[in-house]
Write a protein that holds these residues in place. Structure first.
Motif, PDB file in Angstrom:
ATOM      1  N   UNK A   1       2.004 -38.792 -24.069  1.00 53.28           N
ATOM      2  CA  UNK A   1       2.366 -39.317 -22.764  1.00 53.28           C
ATOM      3  C   UNK A   1       1.325 -40.289 -22.621  1.00 53.28           C
ATOM      4  N   UNK A   2       1.779 -41.739 -22.330  1.00 55.47           N
ATOM      5  CA  UNK A   2       0.585 -42.557 -21.787  1.00 55.47           C
ATOM      6  C   UNK A   2       0.084 -42.307 -20.624  1.00 55.47           C
ATOM      7  N   UNK A   3      -1.177 -42.989 -20.422  1.00 58.99           N
ATOM      8  CA  UNK A   3      -1.754 -42.549 -19.139  1.00 58.99           C
ATOM      9  C   UNK A   3      -0.987 -43.057 -17.828  1.00 58.99           C
ATOM     10  N   UNK A   4      -0.710 -42.496 -16.825  1.00 61.38           N
ATOM     11  CA  UNK A   4      -0.153 -42.732 -15.706  1.00 61.38           C
ATOM     12  C   UNK A   4       1.386 -42.992 -15.870  1.00 61.38           C
ATOM     13  N   UNK A   5       1.926 -42.402 -16.712  1.00 60.10           N
ATOM     14  CA  UNK A   5       3.420 -42.408 -17.115  1.00 60.10           C
ATOM     15  C   UNK A   5       4.311 -41.408 -16.895  1.00 60.10           C
ATOM     16  N   UNK A   6       5.540 -41.315 -16.638  1.00 61.04           N
ATOM     17  CA  UNK A   6       6.406 -40.149 -16.330  1.00 61.04           C
ATOM     18  C   UNK A   6       7.260 -40.089 -17.885  1.00 61.04           C
ATOM     19  N   UNK A   7       6.948 -40.922 -18.792  1.00 58.25           N
ATOM     20  CA  UNK A   7       7.753 -40.742 -19.960  1.00 58.25           C
ATOM     21  C   UNK A   7       6.843 -40.251 -21.162  1.00 58.25           C
ATOM     22  N   UNK A   8       7.432 -39.366 -21.794  1.00 53.30           N
ATOM     23  CA  UNK A   8       6.933 -38.513 -22.783  1.00 53.30           C
ATOM     24  C   UNK A   8       7.478 -39.011 -24.328  1.00 53.30           C
ATOM     25  N   UNK A   9       6.869 -39.307 -25.304  1.00 52.51           N
ATOM     26  CA  UNK A   9       7.452 -39.662 -26.492  1.00 52.51           C
ATOM     27  C   UNK A   9       7.053 -38.792 -27.662  1.00 52.51           C
ATOM     28  N   UNK A  10       7.801 -38.561 -28.598  1.00 51.94           N
ATOM     29  CA  UNK A  10       7.692 -37.744 -29.859  1.00 51.94           C
ATOM     30  C   UNK A  10       7.878 -38.432 -30.920  1.00 51.94           C
ATOM     31  N   UNK A  11       6.769 -38.615 -31.735  1.00 54.65           N
ATOM     32  CA  UNK A  11       6.778 -39.591 -33.100  1.00 54.65           C
ATOM     33  C   UNK A  11       6.777 -38.685 -34.164  1.00 54.65           C
TER      34      UNK A  11
ATOM     35  N   UNK B   1      -1.519 -35.342 -25.345  1.00 51.24           N
ATOM     36  CA  UNK B   1      -0.838 -35.376 -26.695  1.00 51.24           C
ATOM     37  C   UNK B   1      -0.973 -33.868 -27.263  1.00 51.24           C
ATOM     38  N   UNK B   2       0.210 -33.699 -27.786  1.00 51.45           N
ATOM     39  CA  UNK B   2       0.176 -32.130 -28.440  1.00 51.45           C
ATOM     40  C   UNK B   2       0.858 -32.375 -29.523  1.00 51.45           C
ATOM     41  N   UNK B   3       0.813 -31.334 -30.621  1.00 46.71           N
ATOM     42  CA  UNK B   3       1.392 -31.494 -31.991  1.00 46.71           C
ATOM     43  C   UNK B   3       2.437 -30.316 -32.087  1.00 46.71           C
ATOM     44  N   UNK B   4       3.490 -30.395 -32.453  1.00 40.57           N
ATOM     45  CA  UNK B   4       4.749 -29.504 -32.912  1.00 40.57           C
ATOM     46  C   UNK B   4       5.154 -29.514 -34.167  1.00 40.57           C
ATOM     47  N   UNK B   5       4.827 -28.695 -35.135  1.00 34.01           N
ATOM     48  CA  UNK B   5       5.043 -28.796 -36.446  1.00 34.01           C
ATOM     49  C   UNK B   5       5.023 -30.416 -37.165  1.00 34.01           C
ATOM     50  N   UNK B   6       6.193 -31.110 -36.960  1.00 31.53           N
ATOM     51  CA  UNK B   6       6.330 -32.375 -37.644  1.00 31.53           C
ATOM     52  C   UNK B   6       6.411 -33.636 -36.515  1.00 31.53           C
ATOM     53  N   UNK B   7       6.173 -33.226 -35.272  1.00 29.19           N
ATOM     54  CA  UNK B   7       6.240 -34.152 -34.447  1.00 29.19           C
ATOM     55  C   UNK B   7       4.880 -34.217 -33.505  1.00 29.19           C
ATOM     56  N   UNK B   8       4.332 -35.390 -33.080  1.00 26.41           N
ATOM     57  CA  UNK B   8       3.282 -35.627 -32.163  1.00 26.41           C
ATOM     58  C   UNK B   8       3.914 -36.252 -30.713  1.00 26.41           C
ATOM     59  N   UNK B   9       3.794 -35.372 -29.891  1.00 24.79           N
ATOM     60  CA  UNK B   9       4.230 -35.863 -28.272  1.00 24.79           C
ATOM     61  C   UNK B   9       3.181 -36.356 -27.910  1.00 24.79           C
TER      62      UNK B   9
END
Length: 178
Positions: free
Chosen positions: A11-21, A1-9
């Motif tokens: 990646x769920x464990x063992x996944x190749x999908x990255x989500x930005x909230x 998990x990383x934070x960039x300005x107004x979004x939180x990125x």
């Protein structure tokens, strides 16, 4: 998990999908699957190695640095998404992760960055005895750590090399100037 300005990125464990909230509305701004770009980078690798890396592909490292989101994978491939610092994420909607030409033979263990200054602070003018100030420009040095080092553009050539395989388990730091 990383934070960039107004979004939180995330990646769920063992996944190749990255989500930005979005950090205020908690809505998903963008969802990125790295399996396509990683598979493309591994296309020059040996069939057995490519199948193994694709079968257990997951995101192993994340870094938010300025307007970049850097992604490390279990396949050793590093990817970058431009505009990761966007407040609304609208600029990310059409962004695809761009693979770096070099990576690791094993999974990426960590990503970090260092801001560097270039240029000199002053030049002396011996004739007039005065100093002229020069503007210092800063750049980012992106650092990844993992097992081995691989040039994904020429993987078939690397596998024929006598050194290939000897240093796969040796820790390497890869550095890029951004």
């Amino acid at each position: 998990m990383v934070v960039s300005q107004h979004g939180v990125w995330i990646s769920i464990q063992n996944s190749s999908v990255l989500k930005c909230f979005h950090s205020k509305t908690y809505e998903i701004v963008v969802e990125v699957n790295v399996s396509g770009p990683v598979s493309k980078m591994l296309s020059n690798c040996d069939d057995i190695i490519r199948q193994h890396k694709a079968a257990c592909l997951r995101i192993t490292a994340l870094l938010a640095c300025r307007d970049l989101i850097c992604i490390g994978t279990s396949a050793g491939v590093l990817l970058v998404i431009q505009g990761g610092g966007s407040a609304s994420g609208r600029s990310l909607m059409n962004s695809n992760p761009v693979p770096m030409p070099h990576g690791h033979t094993g999974h990426v263990r960590f990503l970090t960055c260092v801001e560097t200054s270039e240029g000199s602070g002053s030049n002396s003018n011996s004739r007039k005895g005065s100093q002229t100030k020069h503007k210092k420009e800063s750049s980012i040095l992106l650092i990844s750590g993992g097992d081995g080092c691989e040039d994904f553009r020429n993987s078939n050539i690397n596998s024929m090399n006598d050194i290939a395989g000897r240093e796969d388990s040796t820790n390497h730091l890869l550095l890029w100037k951004v």
